[in-house]
Design an enzyme around this catalytic site. Structure first.
Site, short mmCIF file in Angstrom:
data_model
loop_
_atom_site.label_atom_id
_atom_site.label_comp_id
_atom_site.label_asym_id
_atom_site.label_seq_id
_atom_site.Cartn_x
_atom_site.Cartn_y
_atom_site.Cartn_z
CG PHE A 176 -2.06 -0.97 1.11
CD1 PHE A 176 -3.31 -0.56 0.68
CD2 PHE A 176 -1.87 -2.31 1.41
CE1 PHE A 176 -4.35 -1.46 0.55
CE2 PHE A 176 -2.91 -3.22 1.29
CZ PHE A 176 -4.15 -2.80 0.86
CB CYS A 177 -0.15 4.74 -0.75
SG CYS A 177 0.47 6.42 -0.76
N PRO A 178 2.87 4.53 0.81
CG PRO A 178 4.67 5.90 1.49
CD PRO A 178 3.50 5.10 2.02
#
Lengths: 129, 78
Positions: free
Chosen positions: B15-17
């Protein structure tokens, strides 16, 4: 975005430390000079030998724990390694905790006083988590 | 495009980042002019990575979704 971003991380809650780490990493790799100042309830998680995970503030914390979200320590380290961010422990919080520089997590660049942090931050943005 | 110079970075499931960090870490290891293909299942990163590429001055080659996986190709320019 300003060329200087100063992040003050004081919360001991997982979501807030996570957001501070995400912001530090993303800003640092985008060419912003990033300084992270860890104090209050956030600092104990950056003391060697501290293995307790920060408590979750709410539903997002529970959801993140079940998904492959990058750990906040890894993101802070990437902010430093890939983007040149500096990570500092608040010297006051260190005194209160009774820890010395040798006991800080290896990724930290050492203690920093609030006066110096604010002086460095004067021409940029400050975000508090 | 010279397919021999495409390095694939598999960041599916992150997941981000996370995908962006994977991309940047691997960009350091390839030569200027070479292309990196990032595989990501994170929709947010599919929008965020091109923003980063534009900001720092590398070149977006393509950004395609296939079966829920984004294939983001970036050419290193400096």
């Amino acid at each position: 975005m300003s060329d200087q971003l100063s992040i003050m991380c004081v919360s001991g809650l997982h979501e807030r430390i996570q957001m501070a780490a995400m912001t530090a990493a993303t800003a640092a790799v985008s060419g912003t000079r990033v300084t992270v100042f860890l104090s209050m309830n956030a600092l104990p998680y950056f003391i060697k030998g501290h293995t307790i995970k920060p408590p979750q503030e709410g539903e997002m914390g529970k959801l993140m724990a079940s998904k492959n979200v990058p750990p906040f320590k890894q993101l802070f380290e990437q902010a430093k390694e890939l983007g040149g961010a500096t990570l500092h422990a608040c010297s006051m919080a260190m005194d209160v905790l009774g820890v010395g520089e040798a006991e800080l997590d290896g990724a930290l660049d050492g203690p920093l006083g609030l006066t110096r942090f604010l002086s460095d931050a004067a021409d940029g943005q400050i975000l508090v988590f | 495009m010279n397919e021999e110079n495409v390095t694939v970075v598999d960041a599916r499931g992150s997941f981000c980042p996370g995908p962006l960090m994977e991309l940047i870490a691997h960009l350091k290891d390839i030569n200027v002019g070479d292309t990196l293909e990032l595989l990501s299942s994170d929709k947010g990163s599919a929008a965020d990575v091109p923003e980063w590429v534009d900001k720092v001055g590398h070149e977006m080659v393509s950004n395609e979704e296939r079966d829920g996986i984004w294939h983001i190709r970036v050419r290193k320019t400096k």
